[in-house]
Write a protein that holds these residues in place. Structure first.
Motif, short mmCIF file in Angstrom:
data_model
loop_
_atom_site.label_atom_id
_atom_site.label_comp_id
_atom_site.label_asym_id
_atom_site.label_seq_id
_atom_site.Cartn_x
_atom_site.Cartn_y
_atom_site.Cartn_z
N THR A 39 -42.34 -10.49 -13.67
CA THR A 39 -41.97 -10.81 -12.81
C THR A 39 -42.30 -12.70 -13.41
N ASP A 40 -43.22 -12.91 -14.14
CA ASP A 40 -44.03 -14.16 -14.66
C ASP A 40 -43.14 -14.51 -15.65
N LEU A 41 -42.46 -13.91 -16.37
CA LEU A 41 -41.72 -14.03 -17.47
C LEU A 41 -39.91 -14.39 -17.30
N ARG A 42 -39.16 -13.67 -16.49
CA ARG A 42 -38.39 -13.81 -14.83
C ARG A 42 -37.98 -15.18 -14.79
N ALA A 43 -39.72 -15.59 -13.86
CA ALA A 43 -39.29 -16.83 -13.52
C ALA A 43 -39.00 -17.86 -14.04
N ARG A 44 -40.04 -17.33 -15.82
CA ARG A 44 -39.89 -18.81 -16.93
C ARG A 44 -38.73 -18.72 -17.80
N LEU A 45 -38.05 -17.95 -17.28
CA LEU A 45 -36.88 -17.86 -18.15
C LEU A 45 -36.26 -19.35 -17.61
N SER A 46 -36.04 -19.55 -16.44
CA SER A 46 -34.74 -20.09 -15.70
C SER A 46 -35.77 -21.34 -15.24
#
Length: 158
Positions: A39-46
Motif C-alpha cells: 500500500t505504501d509503495l503504491r501511494a509513493r508511486l503516484s
C-alpha cells in the motif's frame, strides 16, 4: 533470449508496478513482505510521479519484469527494481544502459548500505562512492554514488 522492452509505465499498471517493486525490495531480506508495504509503495508511486519521476517498466510479453524510476532534472536514478523471477538475466544491465541513454553525461543514485549485492553491482558498473547519509524517512543508511561519462578520446592522447 530476448530482453524485455523498456517503455513508459502507465497509470493502469501502477498496482502491478508496486507489486514488482515490493517483490524486488523484499528479495534483499531487508524488509518483510506485507500488505502495508505494498500500500505504501503504491501511494509513493503516484506521489513521486507528481514530484517529477519518469517511470519506465521492462515489459516481458505483457508481464512487468522490472521498474525504473528516473528523476531527470536532478540526474537521479531513483529506483531500479527487477522482479525476482527475472533477476540474473542481465535485465539490470539492460535498464542501466537505457538510463545512460536518458542521462548520458552523469547519473546519481543512492543504495541502502546493507544491500551489498546492489552497491557492489553498481561499483562494477562504474559508479563511484561519494558519501553515506541516513535516509530521513526510512532511517536506512544510504550510500551515494555517481557515474560520470569520461572522454576516452582525450584520455588516450599523450
Amino acid at each position: 533470449m530476448t530482453l524485455p522492452t523498456i517503455r513508459p509505465g502507465r497509470p493502469d499498471e501502477y498496482d502491478e508496478i508496486a507489486r514488482v517493486w515490493m517483490e524486488s525490495w523484499t528479495s534483499t531480506g531487508l524488509t518483510p513482505r506485507s500488505d502495508g508495504l505494498l500500500t505504501d509503495l503504491r501511494a509513493r508511486l503516484s506521489r513521486e510521479i507528481d514530484n517529477g519521476w519518469t517511470l519506465f517498466v521492462a515489459d516481458d510479453h505483457g508481464t512487468i519484469a522490472a521498474m525504473l524510476a528516473l528523476h531527470l532534472p536532478t540526474l537521479l536514478l531513483d529506483q531500479l527494481m527487477v522482479a525476482p523471477s527475472h533477476q540474473g538475466r542481465n535485465l539490470g544491465r539492460h535498464l542501466l544502459a537505457f538510463t545512460r541513454r536518458q542521462m548520458p553525461d552523469e547519473i546519481w543514485l543512492k543504495c541502502v548500505r546493507e544491500n551489498e549485492k546492489a552497491w557492489r553491482w553498481y561499483e562494477r558498473e562504474g559508479f563511484v562512492f561519494e558519501k553515506e547519509a541516513p535516509n530521513p524517512v526510512t532511517g536506512f543508511m544510504m550510500k551515494h554514488y555517481r557515474w560520470k561519462r569520461t572522454n576516452r578520446t582525450s584520455e588516450a592522447r599523450p
